[in-house]
Scaffold this motif. Structure first.
Motif, mmCIF file in Angstrom:
data_model
loop_
_atom_site.group_PDB
_atom_site.id
_atom_site.type_symbol
_atom_site.label_atom_id
_atom_site.label_comp_id
_atom_site.label_asym_id
_atom_site.label_seq_id
_atom_site.Cartn_x
_atom_site.Cartn_y
_atom_site.Cartn_z
ATOM 1 N N UNK A 30 0.822 -1.213 0.000
ATOM 2 C CA UNK A 30 0.000 0.000 0.000
ATOM 3 C C UNK A 30 0.855 1.262 0.000
ATOM 4 N N UNK A 31 1.975 1.238 0.709
ATOM 5 C CA UNK A 31 2.888 2.389 0.695
ATOM 6 C C UNK A 31 3.483 2.572 -0.701
ATOM 7 N N UNK A 32 3.815 1.469 -1.343
ATOM 8 C CA UNK A 32 4.366 1.518 -2.696
ATOM 9 C C UNK A 32 3.347 2.111 -3.673
ATOM 10 N N UNK A 33 2.100 1.671 -3.590
ATOM 11 C CA UNK A 33 1.042 2.185 -4.477
ATOM 12 C C UNK A 33 0.806 3.662 -4.206
ATOM 13 N N UNK A 34 0.826 4.056 -2.924
ATOM 14 C CA UNK A 34 0.635 5.468 -2.572
ATOM 15 C C UNK A 34 1.742 6.331 -3.188
ATOM 16 N N UNK A 35 2.983 5.867 -3.097
ATOM 17 C CA UNK A 35 4.102 6.609 -3.685
ATOM 18 C C UNK A 35 3.952 6.724 -5.195
ATOM 19 N N UNK A 36 3.512 5.644 -5.838
ATOM 20 C CA UNK A 36 3.304 5.670 -7.290
ATOM 21 C C UNK A 36 2.258 6.699 -7.680
ATOM 22 N N UNK A 37 1.299 6.936 -6.791
ATOM 23 C CA UNK A 37 0.233 7.900 -7.065
ATOM 24 C C UNK A 37 0.558 9.289 -6.527
ATOM 25 N N UNK A 63 1.247 10.186 -3.422
ATOM 26 C CA UNK A 63 0.736 10.465 -2.084
ATOM 27 C C UNK A 63 1.858 10.338 -1.058
ATOM 28 N N UNK A 64 1.700 11.053 0.037
ATOM 29 C CA UNK A 64 2.677 10.987 1.116
ATOM 30 C C UNK A 64 2.407 9.782 2.000
ATOM 31 N N UNK A 65 3.445 9.318 2.676
ATOM 32 C CA UNK A 65 3.329 8.244 3.657
ATOM 33 C C UNK A 65 3.870 8.741 4.998
ATOM 34 N N UNK A 66 3.100 9.571 5.726
ATOM 35 C CA UNK A 66 3.596 10.109 6.996
ATOM 36 C C UNK A 66 3.932 8.983 7.984
ATOM 37 N N UNK A 67 4.939 9.209 8.817
ATOM 38 C CA UNK A 67 5.403 8.205 9.766
ATOM 39 C C UNK A 67 4.323 7.838 10.781
#
Length: 198
Positions: free
Chosen positions: A60-67, A69-73
């Motif tokens: 899900x983090x990988x897909x978010x980055x591809x789109x 989107x940020x992945x806050x800690x």
């Protein structure tokens, strides 16, 4: 599932629900249960093994980055419940990470048990998380076999932001452990004289 309300006069909705069930990767017996026995489906669930949680989180983090989107800690793509794995994402998750879940259609009267820590999602039709209008009764419980995993989950929640809806310890695992030990000690003390006899 205690109630499923099917609107009258909307024949096309039945076809849409059937398509949703099929697209949700439901098995043939489930599809027959809907088409032949005319049971009322309320919700479509996708449940994954708890052991696959980290792989799903990474995906899900990988897909978010591809789109973009940020992945806050202090956020978590699983606990945030901001993703729905549609058919293409489920297929990609299986191909890239070897993770495959179970599709379960919950019909009127059915109970769905979700093991501790098992990532899961309910299929949304439009913005509603049901196939038809329905009422579900949910109950969280901690079985002795899963105390360790539930405790681990509560530790995971601690790292979420303070404004996150899952930040608090909803399972109250420490309280469950405390009261279980207290009850066990109380029973042992009450029966102490009979336990010391040869």
């Amino acid at each position: 599932m205690v109630y499923v309300g099917i609107p009258k006069g909307q024949a096309d909705q039945e076809e849409e629900v059937l398509k949703t069930i099929q697209d949700g990767d439901s098995d043939e017996l489930t599809i027959k249960r809907f088409t032949e026995s005319r049971e009322k489906p309320g919700a479509l669930w996708h449940i994954y093994a708890a052991k696959d949680t980290e792989k799903i989180r990474e995906f899900l983090k990988k897909v978010a980055e591809e789109q973009g989107q940020e992945n806050p800690v202090d956020h978590d793509p699983i606990h945030d419940q901001s993703w729905y794995l549609d058919r293409s994402l489920r297929k990609r998750l299986h191909q890239e990470y070897g993770v495959q879940g179970w599709a379960i259609v919950q019909f009127l009267g059915d109970v769905v048990f979700i093991p501790a820590g098992a990532p899961h999602q309910a299929r949304a039709r439009a913005s509603v998380h049901n196939l038809y209008s329905c009422i579900k009764v949910a109950e969280d419980f901690v079985s002795p076999e899963h105390v360790k995993h539930c405790f681990w989950l509560t530790q995971e929640f601690r790292y979420l932001s303070h404004t996150h809806t899952n930040h608090e310890d909803k399972l109250q695992v420490k309280n469950v452990i405390y009261h279980a030990v207290k009850d066990a000690v109380g029973i042992l003390r009450a029966n102490e004289s009979s336990l010391s006899r040869p």
